[in-house]
Design a protein around this motif. Structure first.
Motif, PDB file in Angstrom:
ATOM      1  N   TRP A 124       0.834  -1.128   0.105  1.00  0.00           N
ATOM      2  CA  TRP A 124      -0.115  -0.040   0.152  1.00  0.00           C
ATOM      3  C   TRP A 124       0.923   1.238   0.093  1.00  0.00           C
ATOM      4  O   TRP A 124       0.592   2.118  -0.742  1.00  0.00           O
ATOM      5  CB  TRP A 124      -0.983  -0.035   1.171  1.00  0.00           C
ATOM      6  N   ASN A 125       2.060   1.153   1.027  1.00  0.00           N
ATOM      7  CA  ASN A 125       2.802   2.520   0.844  1.00  0.00           C
ATOM      8  C   ASN A 125       3.597   2.618  -0.409  1.00  0.00           C
ATOM      9  O   ASN A 125       3.817   3.788  -0.806  1.00  0.00           O
ATOM     10  CB  ASN A 125       3.824   2.271   2.001  1.00  0.00           C
ATOM     11  N   ALA A 129       2.672   5.996  -2.746  1.00  0.00           N
ATOM     12  CA  ALA A 129       3.930   6.866  -2.762  1.00  0.00           C
ATOM     13  C   ALA A 129       3.510   8.425  -3.239  1.00  0.00           C
ATOM     14  O   ALA A 129       3.619   9.553  -2.696  1.00  0.00           O
ATOM     15  CB  ALA A 129       4.978   6.410  -3.238  1.00  0.00           C
ATOM     16  N   PRO A 130       2.962   8.300  -4.404  1.00  0.00           N
ATOM     17  CA  PRO A 130       2.761   9.641  -5.119  1.00  0.00           C
ATOM     18  C   PRO A 130       1.746  10.490  -4.398  1.00  0.00           C
ATOM     19  O   PRO A 130       1.747  11.598  -4.261  1.00  0.00           O
ATOM     20  CB  PRO A 130       2.142   9.443  -6.660  1.00  0.00           C
ATOM     21  N   LEU A 131       0.818  10.038  -3.988  1.00  0.00           N
ATOM     22  CA  LEU A 131      -0.298  10.508  -3.182  1.00  0.00           C
ATOM     23  C   LEU A 131       0.390  10.956  -1.740  1.00  0.00           C
ATOM     24  O   LEU A 131       0.018  12.237  -1.214  1.00  0.00           O
ATOM     25  CB  LEU A 131      -1.319   9.648  -2.829  1.00  0.00           C
ATOM     26  N   ARG A 132       1.194  10.375  -1.189  1.00  0.00           N
ATOM     27  CA  ARG A 132       1.833  10.647   0.211  1.00  0.00           C
ATOM     28  C   ARG A 132       2.951  11.699  -0.177  1.00  0.00           C
ATOM     29  O   ARG A 132       2.998  12.629   0.676  1.00  0.00           O
ATOM     30  CB  ARG A 132       2.664   9.580   0.661  1.00  0.00           C
ATOM     31  N   ASP A 133       3.573  11.705  -1.409  1.00  0.00           N
ATOM     32  CA  ASP A 133       4.388  12.720  -1.669  1.00  0.00           C
ATOM     33  C   ASP A 133       3.668  14.264  -1.909  1.00  0.00           C
ATOM     34  O   ASP A 133       4.171  15.363  -1.723  1.00  0.00           O
ATOM     35  CB  ASP A 133       5.170  12.581  -2.794  1.00  0.00           C
ATOM     36  N   ALA A 134       2.460  13.966  -2.307  1.00  0.00           N
ATOM     37  CA  ALA A 134       1.562  15.268  -2.585  1.00  0.00           C
ATOM     38  C   ALA A 134       1.041  15.731  -1.274  1.00  0.00           C
ATOM     39  O   ALA A 134       0.084  16.865  -1.222  1.00  0.00           O
ATOM     40  CB  ALA A 134       0.610  14.829  -3.642  1.00  0.00           C
ATOM     41  N   GLY A 135       1.138  15.124  -0.263  1.00  0.00           N
ATOM     42  CA  GLY A 135       0.384  15.563   0.936  1.00  0.00           C
ATOM     43  C   GLY A 135      -1.068  15.016   1.022  1.00  0.00           C
ATOM     44  O   GLY A 135      -1.833  15.596   1.884  1.00  0.00           O
ATOM     45  N   LEU A 136      -1.384  14.007   0.129  1.00  0.00           N
ATOM     46  CA  LEU A 136      -3.064  13.742   0.398  1.00  0.00           C
ATOM     47  C   LEU A 136      -3.117  12.683   1.236  1.00  0.00           C
ATOM     48  O   LEU A 136      -4.262  12.691   1.923  1.00  0.00           O
ATOM     49  CB  LEU A 136      -3.310  13.236  -1.260  1.00  0.00           C
ATOM     50  N   VAL A 137      -2.386  11.672   1.279  1.00  0.00           N
ATOM     51  CA  VAL A 137      -2.338  10.618   2.382  1.00  0.00           C
ATOM     52  C   VAL A 137      -1.041  10.586   3.150  1.00  0.00           C
ATOM     53  O   VAL A 137       0.033  11.062   2.769  1.00  0.00           O
ATOM     54  CB  VAL A 137      -2.696   9.198   1.955  1.00  0.00           C
ATOM     55  N   SER A 138      -1.295   9.985   4.452  1.00  0.00           N
ATOM     56  CA  SER A 138      -0.040   9.595   5.154  1.00  0.00           C
ATOM     57  C   SER A 138       0.525   8.249   5.073  1.00  0.00           C
ATOM     58  O   SER A 138      -0.280   7.369   4.861  1.00  0.00           O
ATOM     59  CB  SER A 138      -0.354  10.228   6.565  1.00  0.00           C
ATOM     60  N   GLU A 139       1.448   8.151   5.736  1.00  0.00           N
ATOM     61  CA  GLU A 139       2.169   6.709   5.511  1.00  0.00           C
ATOM     62  C   GLU A 139       1.512   5.649   6.395  1.00  0.00           C
ATOM     63  O   GLU A 139       1.168   6.109   7.625  1.00  0.00           O
ATOM     64  CB  GLU A 139       3.613   6.853   6.016  1.00  0.00           C
ATOM     65  N   LEU A 140       1.018   4.608   5.995  1.00  0.00           N
ATOM     66  CA  LEU A 140       0.520   3.629   6.751  1.00  0.00           C
ATOM     67  C   LEU A 140       1.541   2.683   7.588  1.00  0.00           C
ATOM     68  O   LEU A 140       2.437   2.139   6.775  1.00  0.00           O
ATOM     69  CB  LEU A 140      -0.391   2.678   5.805  1.00  0.00           C
ATOM     70  N   LEU A 141       1.402   2.364   8.796  1.00  0.00           N
ATOM     71  CA  LEU A 141       2.256   1.728   9.607  1.00  0.00           C
ATOM     72  C   LEU A 141       1.516   0.377  10.019  1.00  0.00           C
ATOM     73  O   LEU A 141       0.318   0.240  10.020  1.00  0.00           O
ATOM     74  CB  LEU A 141       2.877   2.486  10.967  1.00  0.00           C
ATOM     75  N   VAL A 142       2.467  -0.736  10.194  1.00  0.00           N
ATOM     76  CA  VAL A 142       1.906  -1.844  10.745  1.00  0.00           C
ATOM     77  C   VAL A 142       1.186  -1.921  11.923  1.00  0.00           C
ATOM     78  O   VAL A 142       0.112  -2.557  12.126  1.00  0.00           O
ATOM     79  CB  VAL A 142       2.951  -2.890  10.606  1.00  0.00           C
ATOM     80  N   ARG A 143       1.424  -0.976  12.810  1.00  0.00           N
ATOM     81  CA  ARG A 143       0.897  -0.749  14.180  1.00  0.00           C
ATOM     82  C   ARG A 143      -0.530  -0.160  13.927  1.00  0.00           C
ATOM     83  O   ARG A 143      -1.257  -0.086  14.835  1.00  0.00           O
ATOM     84  CB  ARG A 143       1.632   0.047  15.229  1.00  0.00           C
ATOM     85  N   ASP A 144      -0.746   0.335  12.853  1.00  0.00           N
ATOM     86  CA  ASP A 144      -2.168   1.155  12.612  1.00  0.00           C
ATOM     87  C   ASP A 144      -3.225   0.166  12.315  1.00  0.00           C
ATOM     88  O   ASP A 144      -4.410   0.393  12.549  1.00  0.00           O
ATOM     89  CB  ASP A 144      -2.025   2.180  11.251  1.00  0.00           C
TER      90      ASP A 144
END
Length: 277
Positions: A124-125, A129-144
């Protein structure tokens, strides 16, 4: 009507003790439940135990409801894919069913929780990546992804394979003449499924689905191996701290028995209601 039959009818039919089909097993379970309930009310230590276990009861109900609902939806879709006239979805559905049914539920639970979820998060990450670089989504962590959610996902996948086979068998049990008549009336495929096939198939699939729901209640205890605070986990923690193993695990079994017997009776009542329609 003979005299004994008239007397049996006045006495409430099947629910009269003199009736040959009187459910003595249910009466025995009822007496057991009443007796153990009275013992709980009289024992101060057990009242404390049930107060602690009641917090896990909510989690058990949540796991059962969410997992069984998800398994119903996914199993129904897999069953439709398995009945497709196209080769690809039909073979994918069969591959999914045989793969999932061949793995023990506990092993599947561990794989989803500790292998599948990390792989999914990494994928997923990478895709986002393009959406995360644009600030639209944050990085998803396993602990989430909580352990409770991982357990529910594993149960959904495990039971969807069994439910898919139940639904497929129920759909196949509907005579082809019914669908051919509906097609002759000009009904579209979805209309034939909703108005003709499903109402007849539900009577066939209801008993095994009720069995799967009861099994889901019991298998929901498997999430305790992930540390999820269900009835089993709360009982394990309390018993290891208080050393009241007999009382605690007897009460855990009692709560599961109440839920499973209640669901079995409700499923049978619904089955009898549909059979009279």
């Amino acid at each position: 009507m003979t005299a004994p039959e008239r007397g049996s009818s006045r006495g409430g039919g099947r629910w009269h003790p003199a009736h040959p089909d009187f459910p003595w097993w249910l009466a025995a379970l009822g007496l057991l439940a009443i007796g153990f309930g009275a013992f709980i009310a009289a024992e101060a230590g057990l009242r404390q135990t049930i107060a602690i276990l009641s917090t896990g009861l909510v989690t058990t109900v949540k796991v059962t409801v969410f997992a069984f609902s998800g398994a119903l939806v996914l199993g129904f879709l897999v069953a439709l894919a398995g009945r497709s006239r196209r080769r690809l979805p039909r073979n994918l559905a069969r591959f999914y069913v045989e793969l999932v049914r061949g793995v023990p539920v506990l092993v599947l639970l561990f794989w989803i929780a500790f292998a599948g979820v990390p792989v999914f998060v990494a994928g997923w990450n990478g895709l986002a990546a393009p959406l995360r670089d644009a600030g639209l989504v944050s990085e998803l962590l396993v602990r989430d992804v909580s352990l409770l959610m991982r357990g529910v996902i594993a149960l959904v996948i495990a039971y969807s394979a069994f439910i898919a086979e139940i639904v497929r068998a129920g759909l196949d049990a509907v005579p082809k003449g019914q669908t051919e008549a509906a097609q002759a009336l000009g009904l579209k495929p979805f209309q034939r499924l909703r108005l003709v096939v499903l109402p007849q198939a539900i009577r066939t699939v209801l008993p095994p689905l009720g069995n799967d729901l009861v099994a889901m209640v019991k298998d929901s205890s498997l999430v305790s191996v992930l540390g999820v605070a269900d009835i089993t986990q709360m009982g394990k923690v309390y018993a290891s701290g208080s050393f009241r193993f007999f009382e605690t695990y007897s009460l855990v079994a009692y709560l599961y028995l109440l839920m499973t017997v209640s669901l079995s009776l409700a499923a049978r009542a619904l089955e009898r209601h549909l059979s009279r329609r």
